[in-house]
Design an enzyme around this catalytic site. Structure first.
Site, mmCIF file in Angstrom:
data_model
loop_
_atom_site.group_PDB
_atom_site.id
_atom_site.type_symbol
_atom_site.label_atom_id
_atom_site.label_comp_id
_atom_site.label_asym_id
_atom_site.label_seq_id
_atom_site.Cartn_x
_atom_site.Cartn_y
_atom_site.Cartn_z
ATOM 1 N N ASP A 17 0.981 -1.157 0.028
ATOM 2 C CA ASP A 17 0.045 -0.031 -0.048
ATOM 3 C C ASP A 17 0.899 1.136 0.094
ATOM 4 O OD1 ASP A 17 -2.000 2.231 1.009
ATOM 5 O OD2 ASP A 17 -3.039 0.228 0.997
ATOM 6 N N LEU A 75 -17.025 -11.318 -0.228
ATOM 7 C CA LEU A 75 -17.105 -11.477 1.279
ATOM 8 C C LEU A 75 -17.815 -10.508 1.566
ATOM 9 C CD1 LEU A 75 -13.062 -11.165 1.702
ATOM 10 C CD2 LEU A 75 -14.438 -13.089 1.815
ATOM 11 N N GLY A 98 -35.920 -2.887 6.774
ATOM 12 C CA GLY A 98 -34.860 -2.018 7.467
ATOM 13 C C GLY A 98 -34.649 -0.895 6.985
ATOM 14 N N CYS A 153 -20.343 -1.639 -1.175
ATOM 15 C CA CYS A 153 -20.483 -2.287 -2.343
ATOM 16 C C CYS A 153 -21.959 -1.949 -3.029
ATOM 17 C CB CYS A 153 -20.426 -4.145 -2.102
ATOM 18 S SG CYS A 153 -18.727 -4.362 -1.735
ATOM 19 N N LYS A 178 -22.514 1.521 -4.811
ATOM 20 C CA LYS A 178 -21.432 1.960 -5.648
ATOM 21 C C LYS A 178 -21.669 0.871 -7.013
ATOM 22 C CE LYS A 178 -17.094 0.352 -4.969
ATOM 23 N NZ LYS A 178 -16.700 -0.584 -6.268
#
Length: 435
Positions: A30, A153, A255, A262, A265
């Site tokens: 990074d 994930l 809700g 995710c 976008k």
């Protein structure tokens, strides 16, 4: 195998820790020096249930390392995974691929032996072709293949999902690359299906999956609205609907709308990609519009609840976009707070088990922050549950009631027992339930 991972965000970090646990040698790269030093010192950059022990064990064993050097991560690597951010352009709503392109340009010069480049960032269809072109141009002698392996994930369940995936999608036409990827996942082979597809199909699978789930969330929220008007119970309805094997019971919890890094976008990017290709994705468009309206509707219900109260004060429990994570990106709770503050002088006191710091970066001092749910509820006129943390399911409601000025609860996540709360003396409202 030696694995280089570019990017230490949610996907990159979780993936790196997972592959280290499988026995591979992992280097995560990074450009953020401060972040890398923070991680090197044993600090988690994200919160994920069950991940800290795995991370520290592999860090101590030197199975996973962290660096700011692209050379460290790429040289002699068998697999290099690109997992950098692909943010949405606020004007065009298309995804910004500049970090992906930059990574490809930079890593190309360090390729030596045959390397499989895995694109795990969520990208437009055709991006793998573009990355292949960039690397070939920057290093014409490089021997490599570009493969698409989208990540699925779930935030809050990353550890479980990494080791127990529904499937692994491998997008490649290269037999050689496919064998390398199978070796990468060898410790897990036989435990889940492998879906072998073209790169473009793999890129589309990620978008199609997330868009479908977003539509499902929007759908159940609309059904909840109808339940409220007809006297049906959303709890009973979603149970009966979810038992249909053609539908399934996942993502049928009503809700305040979807959020996170995710769904917002990816749905926006998918609509943009459709328009670019002359295809209107009307269902996805409706889900986006409905999700935005959902948050304003929830804010309106709060404003109606406090109407007429002098110097109103509200407690909001939950700031993360969902339980199990500290991620506040596109969080419905944060956006609902923003909408309420625009139209009221209400005092808001918030509490979240994990997301306070991230929320404060977004909301600043416009609200107050409490050390516990009970402290947040003191002297308030309304208690709102906005995130489905397990600890909110087990609140001592008698204790809460004794500290409130007016015992009223708006449970946006349907986590409390309304019948029990009403017996104690609360006035309650929730989503799609008979109250």
């Amino acid at each position: 195998m030696k694995i280089g991972i570019i990017g230490t965000g949610y996907v990159g970090f979780s993936t790196g820790v997972g592959f280290a646990e499988l026995g591979h040698s992992v280097i995560c790269v990074d450009s953020n020096t401060k972040k890398i030093e923070h991680i090197k010192n044993g600090n988690m950059p994200i919160f994920e249930d069950g991940m800290e022990d795995i991370f520290k064990r592999n860090l101590d064993a030197k199975k996973i390392r962290f660096s700011t050097s692209m050379k460290d991560g790429v040289t002699d690597a068998d697999v290099v995974i690109i997992s950098v951010g692909t943010p949405t352009d606020p004007q065009t709503r298309t995804i910004d691929l500049s970090y992906v392109r930059q990574s490809a340009t930079e890593l190309a010069g360090f390729l030596g032996n045959y390397t499989v480049i895995v694109l795990k960032s969520t990208v437009e269809v055709g991006t793998c072709d573009e990355i292949e072109g960039i690397i070939s141009r920057e290093n014409p002698t490089a021997e490599f293949d570009v493969v698409s392996i989208p990540e699925f994930l779930r935030e809050g369940f990353a550890v479980h999902d990494f080791f127990n995936p529904d499937r692994i999608v491998i997008g490649t036409d290269s037999t050689r690359a496919q064998k390398v990827i199978e070796e990468l996942y060898k410790p897990l082979l036989g435990k889940f299906p492998i879906v072998r597809v073209s790169r473009r199909s793999s890129e589309m699978i990620k978008y199609a999956s997330n868009a479908f789930l977003a539509i499902k969330v929007h759908y159940i929220n609309e059904i909840a609205n109808l339940c409220e008007q007809t006297g049906a119970s959303i709890d009973e309805v979603r149970l009966g609907v979810g038992m249909d094997s053609r539908i399934g019971d996942k993502f049928l919890n009503p809700g305040p709308g979807y959020g996170g890094s995710c769904f917002p976008k990816d749905t926006s990017a998918m609509v943009s990609m459709g328009l670019k290709n002359g295809v209107r994705l009307s269902l996805v468009e409706c889900a986006i519009a409905g999700n935005e309206k959902r948050k304003t509707d929830m804010a309106s219900r709060i404003l109606d609840d406090i109407k007429g109260i002098v110097n109103p004060k509200m407690a909001i429990l939950g700031l993360a976009f969902k339980g199990g994570t500290d991620d506040c990106r596109e969080s419905p709770a944060v956006e609902i707070i923003e909408n309420v503050l625009k139209k009221s002088e209400i005092e808001i006191v918030a509490y979240d088990p994990r997301a306070m710091a991230n929320a404060e970066n977004l909301l600043g001092n416009r609200i107050k922050y409490a050390r516990s749910a009970y402290a947040a509820a003191e002297e308030t006129h309304l208690l709102v549950i906005a995130t489905e943390w397990d600890e909110f399911k087990d609140l001592d409601l008698k204790k809460i009631k004794s500290t409130m000025v007016r015992p009223k609860i708006f449970d946006m996540r349907n986590v409390i027992d309304i019948r029990e709360a009403k017996k104690i003396g609360f006035v309650c409202s929730s989503i799609g339930r008979r109250t």
